[in-house]
Design a protein around this motif. Sequence first.
Motif, PDB file in Angstrom:
ATOM      1  N   GLN A   6       0.840  -1.190   0.000  1.00 16.73           N
ATOM      2  CA  GLN A   6       0.000   0.000   0.000  1.00 16.73           C
ATOM      3  C   GLN A   6       0.879   1.245   0.000  1.00 16.73           C
ATOM      4  O   GLN A   6       1.968   1.251   0.570  1.00 16.73           O
ATOM      5  CB  GLN A   6      -0.890   0.059   1.252  1.00 16.73           C
ATOM      6  N   SER A   7       0.366   2.296  -0.623  1.00 17.24           N
ATOM      7  CA  SER A   7       1.037   3.593  -0.543  1.00 17.24           C
ATOM      8  C   SER A   7       0.004   4.699  -0.692  1.00 17.24           C
ATOM      9  O   SER A   7      -1.062   4.482  -1.287  1.00 17.24           O
ATOM     10  CB  SER A   7       2.119   3.704  -1.632  1.00 17.24           C
ATOM     11  N   ARG A   9       2.086   5.568   3.015  1.00 14.08           N
ATOM     12  CA  ARG A   9       1.891   5.057   4.375  1.00 14.08           C
ATOM     13  C   ARG A   9       1.217   6.096   5.259  1.00 14.08           C
ATOM     14  O   ARG A   9       0.464   5.739   6.164  1.00 14.08           O
ATOM     15  CB  ARG A   9       3.228   4.653   4.984  1.00 14.08           C
ATOM     16  N   TYR A  10       1.484   7.349   5.001  1.00 12.06           N
ATOM     17  CA  TYR A  10       0.903   8.434   5.795  1.00 12.06           C
ATOM     18  C   TYR A  10       0.491   9.562   4.852  1.00 12.06           C
ATOM     19  O   TYR A  10       1.147   9.792   3.834  1.00 12.06           O
ATOM     20  CB  TYR A  10       1.910   8.986   6.816  1.00 12.06           C
ATOM     21  N   CYS A  23      -3.245   0.238  -3.741  1.00 17.44           N
ATOM     22  CA  CYS A  23      -3.038  -1.088  -3.159  1.00 17.44           C
ATOM     23  C   CYS A  23      -2.676  -2.090  -4.248  1.00 17.44           C
ATOM     24  O   CYS A  23      -3.317  -2.128  -5.312  1.00 17.44           O
ATOM     25  CB  CYS A  23      -4.300  -1.557  -2.444  1.00 17.44           C
ATOM     26  N   PRO A 107       0.019  -2.818   5.077  1.00 22.63           N
ATOM     27  CA  PRO A 107       0.385  -2.035   6.269  1.00 22.63           C
ATOM     28  C   PRO A 107      -0.546  -0.868   6.536  1.00 22.63           C
ATOM     29  O   PRO A 107      -0.519  -0.303   7.620  1.00 22.63           O
ATOM     30  CB  PRO A 107       1.792  -1.534   5.931  1.00 22.63           C
ATOM     31  N   THR A 109      -2.735   2.862   5.198  1.00 21.77           N
ATOM     32  CA  THR A 109      -2.409   4.279   5.008  1.00 21.77           C
ATOM     33  C   THR A 109      -3.096   5.041   6.129  1.00 21.77           C
ATOM     34  O   THR A 109      -4.314   4.951   6.292  1.00 21.77           O
ATOM     35  CB  THR A 109      -2.924   4.806   3.656  1.00 21.77           C
ATOM     36  N   ARG A 110      -2.293   5.767   6.903  1.00 20.17           N
ATOM     37  CA  ARG A 110      -2.844   6.558   8.016  1.00 20.17           C
ATOM     38  C   ARG A 110      -3.174   7.945   7.488  1.00 20.17           C
ATOM     39  O   ARG A 110      -2.277   8.702   7.123  1.00 20.17           O
ATOM     40  CB  ARG A 110      -1.846   6.623   9.158  1.00 20.17           C
TER      41      ARG A 110
ATOM     42  N   LYS B  42      -0.211  -1.273  13.749  1.00 21.86           N
ATOM     43  CA  LYS B  42       0.134  -2.234  12.701  1.00 21.86           C
ATOM     44  C   LYS B  42      -1.147  -2.793  12.094  1.00 21.86           C
ATOM     45  O   LYS B  42      -2.241  -2.577  12.605  1.00 21.86           O
ATOM     46  CB  LYS B  42       0.959  -3.389  13.290  1.00 21.86           C
ATOM     47  N   GLU B  43      -0.975  -3.539  10.996  1.00 19.14           N
ATOM     48  CA  GLU B  43      -2.137  -4.145  10.367  1.00 19.14           C
ATOM     49  C   GLU B  43      -2.530  -5.434  11.082  1.00 19.14           C
ATOM     50  O   GLU B  43      -1.697  -6.079  11.722  1.00 19.14           O
ATOM     51  CB  GLU B  43      -1.849  -4.443   8.880  1.00 19.14           C
TER      52      GLU B  43
END
Lengths: 114, 108
Positions: A6-7, A9-10, A23, A107, A109-110, B42-43
């Motif tokens: 995924q990208s 991440r933030y 994704c 992981p 994306t926040r 985390k996931e």
Amino acid sequence: EAGVAQSPRYKIIEKRQSVAFWCNPISGHATLYWYQQILGQGPKLLIQFQNNGVVDDSQLPKDRFSAERLKGVDSTLKIQPAKLEDSAVYLCASSLMSGVYEQYFGPGTRLTVT
Amino acid sequence: RKEVEQDPGPFNVPEGATVAFNCTYSNSASQSFFWYRQDCRKEPKLLMSVYSSGNEDGRFTAQLNRASQYISLLIRDSKLSDSATYLCVVNNFNKFYFGSGTKLNVKP
């Protein structure tokens, strides 16, 4: 075997701006899911694809959220315009097929909307 | 009524303790069940699937009770590294429903 990618991440954006998440599922996985996870809650399904067709998007706020999986592989999720309440982690998951097969998560994306 | 309900905890236990979590589900036709583990920021990661006959993986045992519509997770000989949030997941007709998770803190 590579996992779900995924990208970014933030991401931090202001309300009313737009944002897109990408994704790439595990190779060979036909089913792809996008989840929204708000702090302190479990993941909530936004949309589920089987290959490049939508299986379930009943909880996707369609007035502002859209998603596509054009070639049945990677997928993008877009929010336009963003609201403060969209601040969450957006998780992508994939599974071999829909149904009983377990899911594997990326992981995430926040997203912070200010 | 929520599809899946869990006690949010936290469960604070000493190392070496045995701890058990339950999760209830509302749809009696639910077909498959899982426990996922999620570490802070985390996931979620698959811990184990839950079969009708129950299953065990090392220190972890999962059970399914269809009559009472709950699944359980038992952790024996808790380790500090078991500290995490444990998510119960239920599959109804190709839709996955997640509980809000039960937080476990294992203390030295």
